[in-house]
Design a protein around this motif. Structure first.
Motif, PDB file in Angstrom:
ATOM      1  N   VAL A  49      75.163  15.125  79.003  1.00 38.09           N
ATOM      2  CA  VAL A  49      76.401  14.738  78.309  1.00 38.09           C
ATOM      3  C   VAL A  49      76.086  14.135  76.937  1.00 38.09           C
ATOM      4  CG1 VAL A  49      78.243  12.994  78.348  1.00 38.09           C
ATOM      5  CG2 VAL A  49      77.942  14.516  80.297  1.00 38.09           C
ATOM      6  N   ALA A  50      75.101  13.241  76.892  1.00 39.58           N
ATOM      7  CA  ALA A  50      74.778  12.594  75.608  1.00 39.58           C
ATOM      8  C   ALA A  50      74.346  13.642  74.581  1.00 39.58           C
ATOM      9  CB  ALA A  50      73.690  11.547  75.808  1.00 39.58           C
ATOM     10  N   CYS A  51      73.578  14.635  75.017  1.00 43.96           N
ATOM     11  CA  CYS A  51      73.130  15.679  74.069  1.00 43.96           C
ATOM     12  C   CYS A  51      74.300  16.560  73.631  1.00 43.96           C
ATOM     13  CB  CYS A  51      72.009  16.512  74.689  1.00 43.96           C
ATOM     14  SG  CYS A  51      70.466  15.569  74.833  1.00 43.96           S
ATOM     15  N   ILE A  52      75.220  16.881  74.539  1.00 49.35           N
ATOM     16  CA  ILE A  52      76.397  17.684  74.152  1.00 49.35           C
ATOM     17  C   ILE A  52      77.227  16.918  73.116  1.00 49.35           C
ATOM     18  CG2 ILE A  52      78.644  18.562  74.972  1.00 49.35           C
ATOM     19  CD1 ILE A  52      77.261  19.234  77.639  1.00 49.35           C
ATOM     20  N   VAL A  53      77.474  15.644  73.389  1.00 45.42           N
ATOM     21  CA  VAL A  53      78.289  14.841  72.474  1.00 45.42           C
ATOM     22  C   VAL A  53      77.591  14.733  71.118  1.00 45.42           C
ATOM     23  CG1 VAL A  53      79.263  12.537  72.066  1.00 45.42           C
ATOM     24  CG2 VAL A  53      79.368  13.543  74.368  1.00 45.42           C
ATOM     25  N   ASN A  54      76.277  14.525  71.165  1.00 46.82           N
ATOM     26  CA  ASN A  54      75.528  14.326  69.914  1.00 46.82           C
ATOM     27  C   ASN A  54      75.537  15.593  69.049  1.00 46.82           C
ATOM     28  OD1 ASN A  54      74.013  12.564  68.300  1.00 46.82           O
ATOM     29  ND2 ASN A  54      72.096  13.503  68.981  1.00 46.82           N
ATOM     30  N   VAL A  55      75.356  16.741  69.681  1.00 45.59           N
ATOM     31  CA  VAL A  55      75.390  17.996  68.913  1.00 45.59           C
ATOM     32  C   VAL A  55      76.801  18.207  68.345  1.00 45.59           C
ATOM     33  CG1 VAL A  55      75.264  20.515  69.107  1.00 45.59           C
ATOM     34  CG2 VAL A  55      73.444  19.111  70.080  1.00 45.59           C
ATOM     35  N   GLY A  56      77.832  17.928  69.159  1.00 48.65           N
ATOM     36  CA  GLY A  56      79.216  18.069  68.685  1.00 48.65           C
ATOM     37  C   GLY A  56      79.500  17.132  67.526  1.00 48.65           C
ATOM     38  N   GLY A 110      86.124  19.060  75.066  1.00 45.23           N
ATOM     39  CA  GLY A 110      85.300  19.331  73.893  1.00 45.23           C
ATOM     40  C   GLY A 110      84.340  18.168  73.690  1.00 45.23           C
ATOM     41  N   PRO A 111      83.285  18.343  72.905  1.00 40.83           N
ATOM     42  CA  PRO A 111      82.235  17.322  72.808  1.00 40.83           C
ATOM     43  C   PRO A 111      82.704  15.974  72.258  1.00 40.83           C
ATOM     44  CG  PRO A 111      81.922  19.054  71.166  1.00 40.83           C
ATOM     45  CD  PRO A 111      82.998  19.528  72.090  1.00 40.83           C
ATOM     46  N   LEU A 112      83.669  15.969  71.353  1.00 40.55           N
ATOM     47  CA  LEU A 112      84.110  14.703  70.762  1.00 40.55           C
ATOM     48  C   LEU A 112      85.005  13.961  71.751  1.00 40.55           C
ATOM     49  CD1 LEU A 112      84.779  16.093  67.170  1.00 40.55           C
ATOM     50  CD2 LEU A 112      82.724  14.949  68.018  1.00 40.55           C
ATOM     51  N   ARG A 113      85.899  14.706  72.409  1.00 41.18           N
ATOM     52  CA  ARG A 113      86.736  14.070  73.438  1.00 41.18           C
ATOM     53  C   ARG A 113      85.866  13.615  74.614  1.00 41.18           C
ATOM     54  NH1 ARG A 113      91.150  15.429  76.200  1.00 41.18           N
ATOM     55  NH2 ARG A 113      90.584  17.598  76.581  1.00 41.18           N
ATOM     56  N   MET A 114      84.803  14.379  74.883  1.00 43.23           N
ATOM     57  CA  MET A 114      83.883  13.992  75.960  1.00 43.23           C
ATOM     58  C   MET A 114      83.235  12.650  75.625  1.00 43.23           C
ATOM     59  SD  MET A 114      80.719  16.231  77.532  1.00 43.23           S
ATOM     60  CE  MET A 114      81.680  17.712  77.681  1.00 43.23           C
ATOM     61  N   GLY A 115      82.870  12.484  74.358  1.00 49.17           N
ATOM     62  CA  GLY A 115      82.277  11.216  73.918  1.00 49.17           C
ATOM     63  C   GLY A 115      83.269  10.077  74.077  1.00 49.17           C
TER      64      GLY A 115
END
Ligand SMILES: NC(=O)c1ccc[n+]([C@@H]2O[C@H](COP(=O)([O-])OP(=O)(O)OC[C@H]3O[C@@H](n4cnc5c(N)ncnc54)[C@H](O)[C@@H]3O)[C@@H](O)[C@H]2O)c1
Length: 510
Positions: free
Chosen positions: A425-432, A459-464
Motif C-alpha cells: 500500500v505504501a508503495c502504491i500511494v507513493n508512486v501515485g 485510487g492511490p491518493l484516496r488510498m493514502g
C-alpha cells in the motif's frame, strides 16, 4: 476545459490494425454514431474483425440489451477499406498495429500523404512515446495518444496523451470523442507508462520484493492483499493472468525509460521464471499451477489451538492497542496492564514500517516474547502476524491462536520491515503521489483512472487518505531507514501533505 464544452465533430473514423484492440475501438466508435473504416495488412483480418463485432451486437440484441434495429444500424457503419488510400475521407485515424516505433512512424507518414491536413492521427500505443511517433510527421500537432485497455468495451477508460507538439484543439476533440464513446477520459502527459501503467508499477514489484525476501509465499501475499487490502485479486494471481512475457516486459520498459528509477526496479525472480517458461495461466504454470484452467491455491496452514497465556500490548499506538485489548478480552485471555511485561507474557507490538526485531529493541523489550500485528487495515477481515527470528515458537503459535479465536483468518509472516499490506500500500500511494508531483495528470484523474484501469479499491491518493497520509509516510521513512533503498524515499507530494495535514488529493492553491 471541460470535455463537454467541445464537440468532437468527427464523422468518419479509420482503424488501422483490426486485432484485439482495433476491433474494440471500432465497435465503440460505431456505437457512438461514427462511420468506421477498417484496414489491416493481413488478408482476411478486417472480415474476421467485422464478423466478430457483428456477432457481439447480434448477441446483445438477442439478450435485448440493444434493439435489432440498433444492431443493424451499427453494423451498417462498419466499412472495409481495401487499402490505406481508402482512408482519405477519415476525420481521425486510430492505429492499433504492432508495438514498434518504426512501424507506427512509417504508417503515420504514409497517412499524412492520404488524409486531409486537418485529420487527426491517433495512436493506441501503450509503451512508446507519442512525441517520438509524431516526430516523423510533417504535422506533429495533429498526432495524439488515444490509449484504450483490453478488453476495450469493458474497460471504461481511455488515456488521452498529447505529445509535446499536439495542438490543444486536437486534445479537446479527442477527449470529447472518448467521452462520446462512453469512456472516462484520463488526460495525462506523454511520460513512460502514461498514467495507468505507471501507477500500476508498485503492486507487483513490491510483492515480488517481499517474496524475494522470503517474508511469505505468493498465496499468503495474495490472500492478504485481497482480504486485508480489498483488492480484487492478489499480485501473483494478476501476474499469472497477464502472463510474465507481457508483465516482465512492461516492468523493464518503464524502469529503463525512467533511467533506472529505483521505485520501479523489477525483480530478478521474473526474468528467471520467464526463462523457465513459467509464464502463468497461459502455460499452465506460473506462481500457481492451473489444472483445466483452474488455479490450484495451496491450503492455508492450520493454526494449532493454544491455551491462554498472559498478553501484554505495547502502547506505541494507543488506538491499535485498544483494539487489540478488546480482542484479548473477548477471547478471554489474561491481559497484563503494567508498563513492562512479565517474563512469560506474549508481547504484541503494532509497528508501522518496522520489523518485529527493530520494534522490540526500540521499546527495550525482549524480542523472544514479541509478535507484531499489522493494524493498518484494522482487525476485521484477516490478521497478519510476524515474529522476530528469536521469538519463542510457542508464543508465535499462541498469538496466531488468539487472533484466530473468533474464526478470522490469520497469516503468519517471517519478520519484515512493514508486513505485506503496509509495504504494498505504501508503495502504491507513493508512486501515485509522485505521479501527481510530476503533473502527469490531475489528482482526481489519477484516482479514477487507477480505479477503472487497474480495479484497485481506491485510487492511490484516496488510498493514502483512507489509511492516513502520515501513517503511509511513517511506513516509507522506516522502510527507507531500515533498508537504505531509495525505492522507498517518500515523494515530496506525500511528505508535504502529510506534514500539513492535507488530503493527498489537494492540489496546490492558487
Ligand atoms: N492487447 C492489449 O492488451 C493492448 C492494450 C493497450 C494497447 N495495446 C496496443 O495496441 C496495439 C495493437 O495491439 P493488439 O493487441 O490489438 O495487437 P494484435 O496483434 O491483436 O493486432 C494487431 C493487428 O495489426 C495488424 N498490423 C500490423 N502491422 C500493420 C500495419 N503496418 N498496417 C496495418 N495493419 C497492421 C496485424 O495484422 C493485426 O491484425 C499495440 O500498439 C499495442 O501495444 C494493446
Amino acid at each position: 476545459m471541460s470535455n463537454d464544452a467541445v464537440a468532437h465533430s468527427f464523422n468518419t473514423l479509420g482503424i488501422v490494425g483490426t486485432g484485439a484492440m482495433g476491433r474494440g475501438i471500432a465497435q465503440l466508435a460505431a456505437q457512438a454514431g461514427l462511420n468506421v473504416m477498417l484496414f489491416d495488412v493481413k488478408e482476411g483480418a478486417v472480415a474476421e474483425a467485422t464478423a466478430f463485432i457483428h456477432e457481439l451486437w447480434q448477441r446483445s440484441a438477442d439478450k435485448q440489451r440493444i434493439t435489432q434495429a440498433q444492431a443493424e444500424q451499427y453494423g451498417e457503419r462498419l466499412i472495409e477499406a481495401p487499402d490505406l488510400a481508402a482512408l482519405a475521407s477519415c476525420d481521425i485515424v486510430v492505429e492499433a498495429i504492432i508495438e514498434k516505433l518504426e512501424a507506427k512512424q512509417g504508417l503515420f507518414s504514409d497517412l499524412e500523404g492520404i488524409v486531409r491536413q486537418d485529420a487527426v492521427l491517433a495512436t493506441n500505443t501503450s509503451s512508446l512515446s507519442v512525441t517520438a511517433i509524431a516526430a516523423a510527421c510533417q504535422h506533429p500537432e495533429r498526432v495524439i495518444g488515444f490509449h484504450f485497455f483490453n478488453p476495450v468495451p469493458l474497460m471504461k477508460i481511455v488515456e488521452v496523451i498529447p505529445g509535446l507538439r499536439t495542438a490543444d484543439t486536437v486534445t479537446q476533440r479527442v477527449n470529447a470523442l472518448g467521452t462520446a464513446m462512453g469512456h472516462f477520459t484520463a488526460q495525462a502527459t506523454d511520460t513512460p507508462g502514461f498514467l495507468v501503467n505507471h501507477a500500476g508499477r508498485a503492486f507487483g514489484t513490491e510483492a515480488l520484493r517481499i517474496l524475494s525476501e522470503s517474508v511469505a509465499d505468493p498465496a499468503t501475499i495474495d490472500r492478504i492483499m485481497v482480504d486485508q487490502g480489498g483488492f480484487r485479486m492478489g499480485p501473483f494471481t494478476l501476474l499469472d493472468l497477464t502472463g510474465l512475457d507481457v508483465s516482465h516486459a512492461v516492468m523493464e520498459s518503464v524502469y529503463h525509460q525512467y533511467y533506472e528509477e529505483p521505485r520501479f526496479r523489477p525483480s530478478p525472480l521474473t526474468r528467471q521464471r520467464l526463462s523457465a517458461g513459467l509464464l502463468g495461466r497461459k502455460t499452465g504454470e506460473g506462481f500457481y499451477r492451473y489444472v483445466d484452467g483452474q488455479q490450484q491455491m495451496p491450503e492455508e496452514p492450520a493454526i494449532a489451538t493454544a491455551s491462554p497465556c498472559p498478553v501484554w500490548i505495547s502502547q506505541d499506538d494507543p488506538g491499535s492497542a485498544a483494539q487489540l485489548a478488546e480482542l484479548v478480552a473477548t477471547a478471554g485471555w489474561p491481559l497484563e496492564s503494567a508498563d513492562q511485561p512479565s517474563s512469560e507474557a506474549l508481547c504484541l507490538l503494532t509497528p508501522l514500517g518496522e520489523d518485529t526485531t527493530q520494534c522490540a529493541l526500540r521499546q527495550g523489550l525482549n524480542a523472544e516474547q514479541c509478535v507484531a500485528v499489522d493494524m493498518l487495515a484494522g482487525l476485521d477481515k484477516r490478521r497478519s502476524l510476524m515474529a522476530s527470528p528469536i521469538t519463542r515458537p510457542e508464543l508465535v503459535n499462541a498469538a496466531a491462536s488468539l487472533l484466530n479465536a473468533d474464526g478470522t483468518p490469520v497469516s503468519t509472516l517471517q519478520d519484515s520491515t512493514g508486513f505485506v499490506l503496509q509495504r504494498v500500500v505504501a508503495c502504491i500511494v507513493n508512486v501515485g503521489a509522485d505521479i501527481a508531483q510530476q503533473g502527469v495528470a490531475e489528482p482526481a484523474t489519477i484516482d479514477r483512472a487507477v480505479e477503472l484501469g487497474l480495479g484497485y479499491p481506491f485510487g492511490p491518493l484516496r488510498m493514502g487518505d483512507h489509511y492516513g497520509a502520515s501513517r503511509i509516510l511513517t511506513i516509507l521513512n522506516n522502510l527507507l531507514a531500515a533498508t537504505g533503498d531509495p525505492r522507498y524515499r517518500p515523494s515530496p507530494w506525500l511528505r508535504r501533505r502529510a506534514a500539513l495535514g492535507m488530503s493527498l488529493t489537494d492540489r496546490p492553491t492558487g
